[in-house]
Design a protein around this motif. Structure first.
Motif, PDB file in Angstrom:
ATOM      1  N   GLU A   1       0.847  -1.198   0.000  1.00  0.00           N
ATOM      2  CA  GLU A   1       0.000   0.000   0.000  1.00  0.00           C
ATOM      3  C   GLU A   1       0.884   1.251   0.000  1.00  0.00           C
ATOM      4  OE1 GLU A   1      -3.632   2.031   2.590  1.00  0.00           O
ATOM      5  OE2 GLU A   1      -2.639   0.202   3.309  1.00  0.00           O
ATOM      6  N   LEU A   2       1.993   1.217   0.745  1.00  0.00           N
ATOM      7  CA  LEU A   2       2.900   2.357   0.792  1.00  0.00           C
ATOM      8  C   LEU A   2       3.480   2.659  -0.606  1.00  0.00           C
ATOM      9  CD1 LEU A   2       4.552   4.446   2.402  1.00  0.00           C
ATOM     10  CD2 LEU A   2       6.239   2.615   2.823  1.00  0.00           C
ATOM     11  N   GLN A   3       3.826   1.633  -1.348  1.00  0.00           N
ATOM     12  CA  GLN A   3       4.381   1.812  -2.708  1.00  0.00           C
ATOM     13  C   GLN A   3       3.338   2.385  -3.639  1.00  0.00           C
ATOM     14  OE1 GLN A   3       5.902  -1.788  -4.407  1.00  0.00           O
ATOM     15  NE2 GLN A   3       6.848  -0.733  -6.153  1.00  0.00           N
ATOM     16  N   SER A   4       2.097   1.927  -3.521  1.00  0.00           N
ATOM     17  CA  SER A   4       1.021   2.404  -4.412  1.00  0.00           C
ATOM     18  C   SER A   4       0.725   3.872  -4.154  1.00  0.00           C
ATOM     19  CB  SER A   4      -0.233   1.557  -4.199  1.00  0.00           C
ATOM     20  OG  SER A   4      -1.291   2.048  -4.968  1.00  0.00           O
ATOM     21  N   VAL A   5       0.649   4.274  -2.863  1.00  0.00           N
ATOM     22  CA  VAL A   5       0.355   5.666  -2.513  1.00  0.00           C
ATOM     23  C   VAL A   5       1.500   6.571  -2.978  1.00  0.00           C
ATOM     24  CG1 VAL A   5       0.010   7.258  -0.585  1.00  0.00           C
ATOM     25  CG2 VAL A   5      -1.151   5.055  -0.593  1.00  0.00           C
ATOM     26  N   SER A   6       2.712   6.108  -2.845  1.00  0.00           N
ATOM     27  CA  SER A   6       3.856   6.911  -3.280  1.00  0.00           C
ATOM     28  C   SER A   6       3.802   7.191  -4.785  1.00  0.00           C
ATOM     29  CB  SER A   6       5.158   6.191  -2.937  1.00  0.00           C
ATOM     30  OG  SER A   6       5.302   6.051  -1.541  1.00  0.00           O
ATOM     31  N   MET A   7       3.413   6.201  -5.567  1.00  0.00           N
ATOM     32  CA  MET A   7       3.309   6.369  -7.017  1.00  0.00           C
ATOM     33  C   MET A   7       2.203   7.337  -7.374  1.00  0.00           C
ATOM     34  SD  MET A   7       3.959   2.467  -8.374  1.00  0.00           S
ATOM     35  CE  MET A   7       3.735   2.959 -10.064  1.00  0.00           C
ATOM     36  N   GLU A   8       1.070   7.271  -6.653  1.00  0.00           N
ATOM     37  CA  GLU A   8      -0.031   8.201  -6.923  1.00  0.00           C
ATOM     38  C   GLU A   8       0.377   9.628  -6.601  1.00  0.00           C
ATOM     39  OE1 GLU A   8      -3.614   7.056  -5.013  1.00  0.00           O
ATOM     40  OE2 GLU A   8      -3.757   5.112  -6.028  1.00  0.00           O
ATOM     41  N   ARG A   9       1.109   9.824  -5.504  1.00  0.00           N
ATOM     42  CA  ARG A   9       1.538  11.163  -5.126  1.00  0.00           C
ATOM     43  C   ARG A   9       2.524  11.735  -6.169  1.00  0.00           C
ATOM     44  NH1 ARG A   9       4.765  12.959   0.376  1.00  0.00           N
ATOM     45  NH2 ARG A   9       4.359  15.203   0.176  1.00  0.00           N
ATOM     46  N   GLN A  10       3.385  10.834  -6.705  1.00  0.00           N
ATOM     47  CA  GLN A  10       4.324  11.281  -7.731  1.00  0.00           C
ATOM     48  C   GLN A  10       3.589  11.732  -8.982  1.00  0.00           C
ATOM     49  OE1 GLN A  10       7.527  11.608  -7.280  1.00  0.00           O
ATOM     50  NE2 GLN A  10       7.911  12.362  -9.354  1.00  0.00           N
TER      51      GLN A  10
END
Length: 811
Positions: free
Chosen positions: A435-444
């Protein structure tokens, strides 16, 4: 010194297999062997060592030397020795390879080799064809071997050479063929005569041409009254310098051109009168009135349009300079272009304003989303993933409920097993890391959208006008539209104004031209008097019309130019004819010198041919003398020497034969010697050729005795006789006579005889008959055979004179 073949050594030569080393130093060498034992090969080796060839084989096959090597060997060799005062390279050693390559040098020189092959050696294959071989012509002039022998015997070679050498002198055609220089000299004389004729023709043509040019020159000089005796060089100088009228001719041409121009111009101007000028002035007044009316009615309005245009276009052209319509059209194009630019800029501003609102909305949404995702990330530990990997690495070490890290029993704090608890906790940590990786990609992605919206806002801001600028451009666009409309409406007014201006300008120019033409016509009237003075005309009434005076002047200048052209034409023709006559004089002088030189060469060549004719007559007399001498020698030697020796030998071997072979005398004493064979019936009448009249045995005897007679008739250059089975088809009487002949040859004529026979009884008989009868006689017998392995074997025996044996035999 007794001249003999002393030794022969042959190895693998033809049918001789192996090595044969024989001593031949005897007055008689008698060889015997059955068929195939190598008798002929032995004699071929003897001939090859002496001459370097095998004549009988060469008549059958040109490339016969490759067959000289025995079929079981790759190399054959022959070594031979002799005792002779003219032979210095004894012994001779030769080697022959299976390819026909010969190494070494044979024993005899070319002259002795030919003598041996033709007069000392009688091969078995040659005996049956000897008469045919002697009669076959092997040269272009029909000379055969017998003829050559006879010439050498009679010593006719020198006379024949003299006659043959002098033969071309008796006839010019033969002389040309044999002496190319004579033909070349004739060709050269013919060429000289032809050249002389051509030179004479050329000289006559030049002389005729000089006469024609002289007449033409006289006609050309008639206008100048020249003395006929003046030299060409002086005449040319006067014609080219003193009589030249180039300046006067140039002056008259200039007057002629001016007259032609004045007449042409005056003819056109003479029609102009005061009425034409008055009409032109009225046209000009009407044009100016029309222009004044346009200026009163339309010029104020057009002036306002000009001021309006100049308010927009600083560098616009002046209507007065370029014309009203040109000014209007150019201004309309520039106003339209400026209006299009302003309208396009306003359109871009409107689009940029709309795009700015859309980009701002997208920026707000992206900023809000980025903030929301940032809050969510703060709730997730960034070390969750690392912890999950660490626990997964410890999991394999958990064997029971005791913790491998702290060694505490897990059952003290929970009822479940340590393994199950560890697996569940790893699963939870792994899910949180994803989940942390997915949220980071969305923020980018949200940050990327913010950057894109910001860039669009900056771009649209550059294309967006301020309110002041927008209103200013909109106001300018309205005024440009009004100026464009006014320019479009003023098209007819501008064209009308330009038309009025053009009418005034054209009328003014027409009036100015008419006035100028009147002045020009007046100037031509004044110039007509100058023309009469330049042409030195008298009796001209200047009250006449200008056209009449100009016509008189033109007629006068034409007459003067015609006379001058005629005089100049005669001068130029005279110069050309005089120059040609000068050139012809040089050519005539050169041709005369060349003709004289060629004449001297022709006289010299004719004198040389007269000397040659005298020399030819002397040579002809010498040739006739040589032919006369040769005729006497031929008649004497044929009747008293050659036929006598041959007849004695033949009759000795065949006493019962009525037809005796003889040499036929030449048909004519003046022709070349050509020996022929015939028969004489009992010495009384002529018979046919020996081949037609004699039996096989006697024909063989005729060939053998002919060979011996030719051998005995010549000086004994090589006192050797080599005979290969010469008693073919002979009966006992012939053989007995032949044995007696051999004894005569060896004991009286001092010939070394080497003879090979096939029959053993004949061999024994000859060995007995030819046994030594004096201390200078000797006999070597050689018997050849073939061994069981095919190897050639031989035995030899030397018999010398022994007086005791003679007494024993007598007792």
């Amino acid at each position: 010194m007794t001249s003999r073949i002393t030794k022969l050594r042959a190895s693998n030569f033809r049918s001789l297999s192996g090595l044969i080393d024989l001593d031949l130093d005897a007055s008689v060498v008698l060889i015997h062997g059955p068929n195939g034992s190598g008798k002929t090969s032995f004699l071929s080796a003897l001939e090859f060592g002496l001459t370097g060839s095998v004549e009988a084989m060469s008549r059958v096959e040109k490339n016969y030397k490759k067959d000289l090597v025995h079929y079981d060997a790759t190399m054959a060799s022959v070594s031979i020795e002799c005792r002779h005062q003219d032979v210095y390279n004894s012994p001779a050693n030769l080697k022959v390879s299976s390819s026909g390559t010969v190494e070494g040098t044979h024993l005899l020189n070319s002259v002795h080799s030919q003598f041996f092959s033709e007069r000392s050696l009688l091969a078995q294959a040659t005996l049956s064809r000897l008469l045919e071989i002697y009669e076959i012509s092997d040269t272009r002039d029909g000379e055969n071997a017998l003829t050559r022998f006879v010439k050498e015997i009679l010593g006719l070679e020198v006379l024949d050479n003299v006659i043959e050498g002098l033969k071309p002198a008796g006839h010019k055609a033969r002389l040309r063929k044999s002496v190319p220089e004579y033909s070349d000299a004739e060709d050269e004389l013919e060429r000289l005569n032809e050249s002389k004729d051509r030179k004479q023709i050329t000289l006559n043509e030049l002389l005729d041409a000089r006469g024609s040019l002289s007449e033409s020159l006289k006609e050309s000089l008639e206008p100048f009254n020249f003395d006929e005796d003046v030299e060409l060089e002086t005449l040319l100088h006067i014609l080219e310098n003193s009589l030249s009228q180039e300046d006067e001719f140039t002056r008259l041409l200039e007057i002629d051109r001016e007259l032609m121009s004045a007449r042409s111009l005056f003819g056109r101007l003479s029609e102009i009168g005061a009425g034409a000028i008055s009409d032109a002035e009225q046209v000009l007044l009407k044009a100016r009135a029309a222009l004044d009316e346009w200026k009163t009615t339309h010029e104020p309005r057009f002036h306002q349009i000009v001021e309006l245009v100049t308010s927009f276009l600083v560098n616009s052209p002046s209507p007065t300079r370029v014309g009203r319509e040109t000014f209007r059209a150019a201004s309309l194009n520039e106003i339209s272009a400026e209006l299009s630019r302003v309208e396009a800029r306003l359109a871009r501003d409107e689009i940029a304003s709309a795009e700015t609102v859309s980009a701002q909305s997208a920026l707000n949404k992206a900023t809000e989303r980025s903030a929301r995702l940032g809050d969510r990330l703060e709730g997730l530990s960034s070390s969750t993933s690392d912890l999950a990997r660490a626990l997964s690495a410890v999991s394999p070490f958990v064997k029971d409920d005791e913790c491998p890290v702290c060694h505490r029993d897990f059952r003290e704090i929970s009822k479940g097993s340590l393994q199950s608890h560890l697996s569940e906790h790893i699963s939870v940590l792994t899910s949180a890391a994803s989940e942390l990786q997915s949220v980071s990609m969305e923020r980018q992605q949200a940050r990327s959208d913010i950057k894109k919206a910001t860039d669009l806002l900056e771009t649209h801001a550059a294309n967006t006008l301020s309110t002041v600028d927008r209103n200013s451009l909109a106001s300018r666009a309205g005024r440009l539209r009004d100026a464009k409309r006014q320019l479009e409406d003023a098209e007819n007014i501008a064209k009308a104004g330009d038309h009025c201006n053009e009418r005034v300008r054209d009328a003014s120019e027409k009036l100015s031209e008419l006035r100028q033409d009147l002045e020009t016509a007046e100037g031509i009237r004044r110039s007509s008097q100058r023309f009469t003075a330049d042409l030195k005309l008298s009796g001209i009434d200047f009250e006449e019309s200008t056209s009449t005076i100009l016509e008189l002047c033109k007629r006068a200048v034409d007459e003067q130019l015609t006379e001058m052209r005629s005089r100049e034409e005669h001068r130029q023709n005279a110069i050309r004819y005089a120059q040609k006559m000068q050139s012809l004089a040089e050519r005539i002088s050169a041709e005369k010198a060349s003709l004289e030189q060629i004449g001297n060469q022709v006289d010299k060549a004719k004198a040389a041919f007269k000397k040659i004719d005298v020399l030819r007559q002397n040579l002809k007399r010498l040739s006739d003398s040589a032919i006369s001498v040769r005729t006497e020698i031929v008649q004497q030697v044929f009747n008293e020497s050659l036929n006598s020796i041959w007849k004695d030998l033949f009759v000795r071997l065949a006493p019962e034969e009525p037809f005796v072979p003889v040499f036929a005398l030449p048909d004519t004493a003046t022709g070349p010697v050509k020996a022929e064979l015939k028969t004489s019936y009992r010495g009384q009448s002529d018979g046919g050729n020996p081949k037609a009249m004699l039996s096989a045995g006697n024909l063989n005897t005729a060939a053998l005795t002919l060979f011996l007679s030719l051998h005995l008739s010549a000086p004994p250059t090589l006192p050797w006789l080599v005979l290969d089975d010469p008693v073919q088809n002979m009966d006992d009487i012939h053989i007995a006579q032949f044995a007696g002949l051999l004894k005569t040859l060896t004991r009286q004529k001092k010939r070394q005889v080497i003879i090979a026979v096939h029959e053993k009884p004949l061999f024994d008989y000859l060995a007995l008959e030819l046994s030594p009868a004096s201390e200078n006689d000797s006999l070597i017998t050689v018997e050849l055979a073939r061994g069981a392995t095919g190897q050639t074997t031989y035995s030899t025996n030397l018999v010398t004179w022994d007086p005791k044996r003679l007494f024993q035999a007598a007792g």
